[in-house]
Design a protein around this motif. Structure first.
Motif, PDB file in Angstrom:
ATOM      1  N   LEU A   1       0.847  -1.207   0.000  1.00  0.00           N
ATOM      2  CA  LEU A   1       0.000   0.000   0.000  1.00  0.00           C
ATOM      3  C   LEU A   1       0.881   1.254   0.000  1.00  0.00           C
ATOM      4  O   LEU A   1       0.702   2.159  -0.816  1.00  0.00           O
ATOM      5  CB  LEU A   1      -0.930  -0.030   1.209  1.00  0.00           C
ATOM      6  N   ALA A   2       1.845   1.284   0.922  1.00  0.00           N
ATOM      7  CA  ALA A   2       2.704   2.457   1.039  1.00  0.00           C
ATOM      8  C   ALA A   2       3.522   2.659  -0.232  1.00  0.00           C
ATOM      9  O   ALA A   2       3.667   3.772  -0.743  1.00  0.00           O
ATOM     10  CB  ALA A   2       3.628   2.311   2.245  1.00  0.00           C
ATOM     11  N   GLU A   3       4.027   1.559  -0.753  1.00  0.00           N
ATOM     12  CA  GLU A   3       4.858   1.620  -1.950  1.00  0.00           C
ATOM     13  C   GLU A   3       4.051   2.147  -3.145  1.00  0.00           C
ATOM     14  O   GLU A   3       4.517   2.964  -3.915  1.00  0.00           O
ATOM     15  CB  GLU A   3       5.378   0.215  -2.233  1.00  0.00           C
TER      16      GLU A   3
ATOM     17  N   ALA B   1      -9.077  -5.136 -18.117  1.00  0.00           N
ATOM     18  CA  ALA B   1      -7.653  -5.062 -18.441  1.00  0.00           C
ATOM     19  C   ALA B   1      -7.032  -3.811 -17.821  1.00  0.00           C
ATOM     20  O   ALA B   1      -5.916  -3.829 -17.309  1.00  0.00           O
ATOM     21  CB  ALA B   1      -7.468  -5.051 -19.956  1.00  0.00           C
ATOM     22  N   GLU B   2      -7.816  -2.746 -17.829  1.00  0.00           N
ATOM     23  CA  GLU B   2      -7.330  -1.476 -17.274  1.00  0.00           C
ATOM     24  C   GLU B   2      -7.121  -1.596 -15.761  1.00  0.00           C
ATOM     25  O   GLU B   2      -6.135  -1.091 -15.213  1.00  0.00           O
ATOM     26  CB  GLU B   2      -8.370  -0.391 -17.569  1.00  0.00           C
ATOM     27  N   GLU B   3      -8.041  -2.277 -15.110  1.00  0.00           N
ATOM     28  CA  GLU B   3      -7.924  -2.462 -13.666  1.00  0.00           C
ATOM     29  C   GLU B   3      -6.741  -3.370 -13.321  1.00  0.00           C
ATOM     30  O   GLU B   3      -5.999  -3.117 -12.378  1.00  0.00           O
ATOM     31  CB  GLU B   3      -9.228  -3.051 -13.091  1.00  0.00           C
ATOM     32  N   LEU B   4      -6.582  -4.427 -14.104  1.00  0.00           N
ATOM     33  CA  LEU B   4      -5.444  -5.334 -13.885  1.00  0.00           C
ATOM     34  C   LEU B   4      -4.125  -4.589 -13.999  1.00  0.00           C
ATOM     35  O   LEU B   4      -3.181  -4.832 -13.253  1.00  0.00           O
ATOM     36  CB  LEU B   4      -5.482  -6.479 -14.904  1.00  0.00           C
ATOM     37  N   ASP B   5      -4.095  -3.678 -14.954  1.00  0.00           N
ATOM     38  CA  ASP B   5      -2.924  -2.853 -15.180  1.00  0.00           C
ATOM     39  C   ASP B   5      -2.550  -2.033 -13.960  1.00  0.00           C
ATOM     40  O   ASP B   5      -1.380  -1.824 -13.667  1.00  0.00           O
ATOM     41  CB  ASP B   5      -3.282  -1.872 -16.306  1.00  0.00           C
TER      42      ASP B   5
ATOM     43  N   LEU C   1      -7.751   2.515  -6.435  1.00  0.00           N
ATOM     44  CA  LEU C   1      -6.997   1.275  -6.201  1.00  0.00           C
ATOM     45  C   LEU C   1      -7.622   0.448  -5.060  1.00  0.00           C
ATOM     46  O   LEU C   1      -7.651  -0.781  -5.127  1.00  0.00           O
ATOM     47  CB  LEU C   1      -5.522   1.595  -5.928  1.00  0.00           C
ATOM     48  N   ILE C   2      -8.126   1.132  -4.043  1.00  0.00           N
ATOM     49  CA  ILE C   2      -8.805   0.417  -2.950  1.00  0.00           C
ATOM     50  C   ILE C   2      -9.973  -0.402  -3.521  1.00  0.00           C
ATOM     51  O   ILE C   2     -10.139  -1.579  -3.207  1.00  0.00           O
ATOM     52  CB  ILE C   2      -9.339   1.409  -1.871  1.00  0.00           C
ATOM     53  N   GLU C   3     -10.760   0.239  -4.393  1.00  0.00           N
ATOM     54  CA  GLU C   3     -11.924  -0.456  -4.965  1.00  0.00           C
ATOM     55  C   GLU C   3     -11.503  -1.627  -5.847  1.00  0.00           C
ATOM     56  O   GLU C   3     -12.116  -2.691  -5.820  1.00  0.00           O
ATOM     57  CB  GLU C   3     -12.803   0.526  -5.765  1.00  0.00           C
ATOM     58  N   ILE C   4     -10.442  -1.430  -6.632  1.00  0.00           N
ATOM     59  CA  ILE C   4      -9.975  -2.503  -7.509  1.00  0.00           C
ATOM     60  C   ILE C   4      -9.510  -3.692  -6.660  1.00  0.00           C
ATOM     61  O   ILE C   4      -9.833  -4.849  -6.948  1.00  0.00           O
ATOM     62  CB  ILE C   4      -8.820  -2.018  -8.421  1.00  0.00           C
ATOM     63  N   PHE C   5      -8.779  -3.399  -5.606  1.00  0.00           N
ATOM     64  CA  PHE C   5      -8.248  -4.482  -4.774  1.00  0.00           C
ATOM     65  C   PHE C   5      -9.384  -5.222  -4.054  1.00  0.00           C
ATOM     66  O   PHE C   5      -9.359  -6.446  -3.925  1.00  0.00           O
ATOM     67  CB  PHE C   5      -7.223  -3.925  -3.784  1.00  0.00           C
TER      68      PHE C   5
ATOM     69  N   GLY D   1      -0.488  -3.513 -10.247  1.00  0.00           N
ATOM     70  CA  GLY D   1       0.939  -3.472  -9.960  1.00  0.00           C
ATOM     71  C   GLY D   1       1.367  -4.567  -9.000  1.00  0.00           C
ATOM     72  O   GLY D   1       1.011  -5.734  -9.160  1.00  0.00           O
ATOM     73  N   GLU D   2       2.090  -4.173  -7.968  1.00  0.00           N
ATOM     74  CA  GLU D   2       2.634  -5.154  -7.019  1.00  0.00           C
ATOM     75  C   GLU D   2       1.552  -5.874  -6.217  1.00  0.00           C
ATOM     76  O   GLU D   2       1.803  -6.923  -5.629  1.00  0.00           O
ATOM     77  CB  GLU D   2       3.598  -4.457  -6.056  1.00  0.00           C
ATOM     78  N   LEU D   3       0.376  -5.282  -6.185  1.00  0.00           N
ATOM     79  CA  LEU D   3      -0.733  -5.920  -5.456  1.00  0.00           C
ATOM     80  C   LEU D   3      -1.061  -7.290  -6.027  1.00  0.00           C
ATOM     81  O   LEU D   3      -1.672  -8.123  -5.373  1.00  0.00           O
ATOM     82  CB  LEU D   3      -1.990  -5.061  -5.552  1.00  0.00           C
ATOM     83  N   GLU D   4      -0.650  -7.514  -7.257  1.00  0.00           N
ATOM     84  CA  GLU D   4      -0.907  -8.817  -7.870  1.00  0.00           C
ATOM     85  C   GLU D   4      -0.322  -9.940  -7.021  1.00  0.00           C
ATOM     86  O   GLU D   4      -0.838 -11.061  -7.019  1.00  0.00           O
ATOM     87  CB  GLU D   4      -0.315  -8.846  -9.271  1.00  0.00           C
ATOM     88  N   ALA D   5       0.738  -9.627  -6.300  1.00  0.00           N
ATOM     89  CA  ALA D   5       1.364 -10.639  -5.445  1.00  0.00           C
ATOM     90  C   ALA D   5       0.381 -11.198  -4.426  1.00  0.00           C
ATOM     91  O   ALA D   5       0.558 -12.301  -3.919  1.00  0.00           O
ATOM     92  CB  ALA D   5       2.580 -10.045  -4.726  1.00  0.00           C
ATOM     93  N   LEU D   6      -0.665 -10.419  -4.118  1.00  0.00           N
ATOM     94  CA  LEU D   6      -1.638 -10.866  -3.116  1.00  0.00           C
ATOM     95  C   LEU D   6      -2.858 -11.540  -3.745  1.00  0.00           C
ATOM     96  O   LEU D   6      -3.770 -11.959  -3.041  1.00  0.00           O
ATOM     97  CB  LEU D   6      -2.099  -9.683  -2.265  1.00  0.00           C
TER      98      LEU D   6
END
Ligand code: ZN
Length: 148
Positions: free
Chosen positions: A77-79, A107-111, A92-96, A114-119
């Motif tokens: 989040l901080a990063e 596709a736009e939301e996936l873009d 980003l909060i809503e996308i997550f 970023g690093e949140l994909e790790a979760l």
């Protein structure tokens, strides 16, 4: 809490890496936004502080303890939100949230993930979803009370 062995190997390393990132583990003086959250299901705690200037997030401090998923989520989040606008943060909060609740992302939301994909692997483990969302829900509340 022990790390969930069932999590995908691929993500597990990323999550451990982010959970050990101490770059944002600090207290800010006179934060504009400050909020804490607690996840009773797992015992995770997070405390967020933000310096905001003209709706731009200038600095973020994240202090917390708990499982690696919750701690990794706070450091991502901080990063990802340092230097972003509050509006971008809300998006980003809503996308997550959508991702964690198993909804399809465009596709736009996936873009934007970023690093949140790790979760993203966490969504398969319903009891851990709150761990991943804790910091984000805490920020969401903090932004709402700041905007008032
Ligand atoms: Zn947890």
């Amino acid at each position: 809490m022990p790390f969930d062995d069932a999590l995908d190997e691929l993500y597990r390393e990323d999550i451990l890496y982010y959970s050990q990132n101490t770059r944002y583990r600090r207290e800010l003086k006179d934060p504009d936004i400050s909020n804490s959250g607690y996840n009773p299901l797992c015992g995770d705690e997070v405390s967020l502080q933000l310096k905001v200037e003209e709706d731009i997030i200038k600095e973020i401090g994240v202090i917390g303890r708990g499982c690696s998923i919750s701690q990794a989520s706070g450091s991502i989040l901080a990063e990802q939100l340092s230097g972003k606008t509050l509006e971008e943060a809300k998006i980003l909060i809503e996308i997550f949230k959508k991702l964690m609740h198993g909804k399809e992302l465009s596709a736009e939301e996936l873009d934007k993930l970023g690093e949140l994909e790790a979760l993203s692997g966490v969504k398969k483990y319903p009891v851990r979803i709150k761990c991943a969302l804790l910091a984000w829900a805490t920020l969401d509340e903090g932004i709402k009370s700041y905007k008032k």
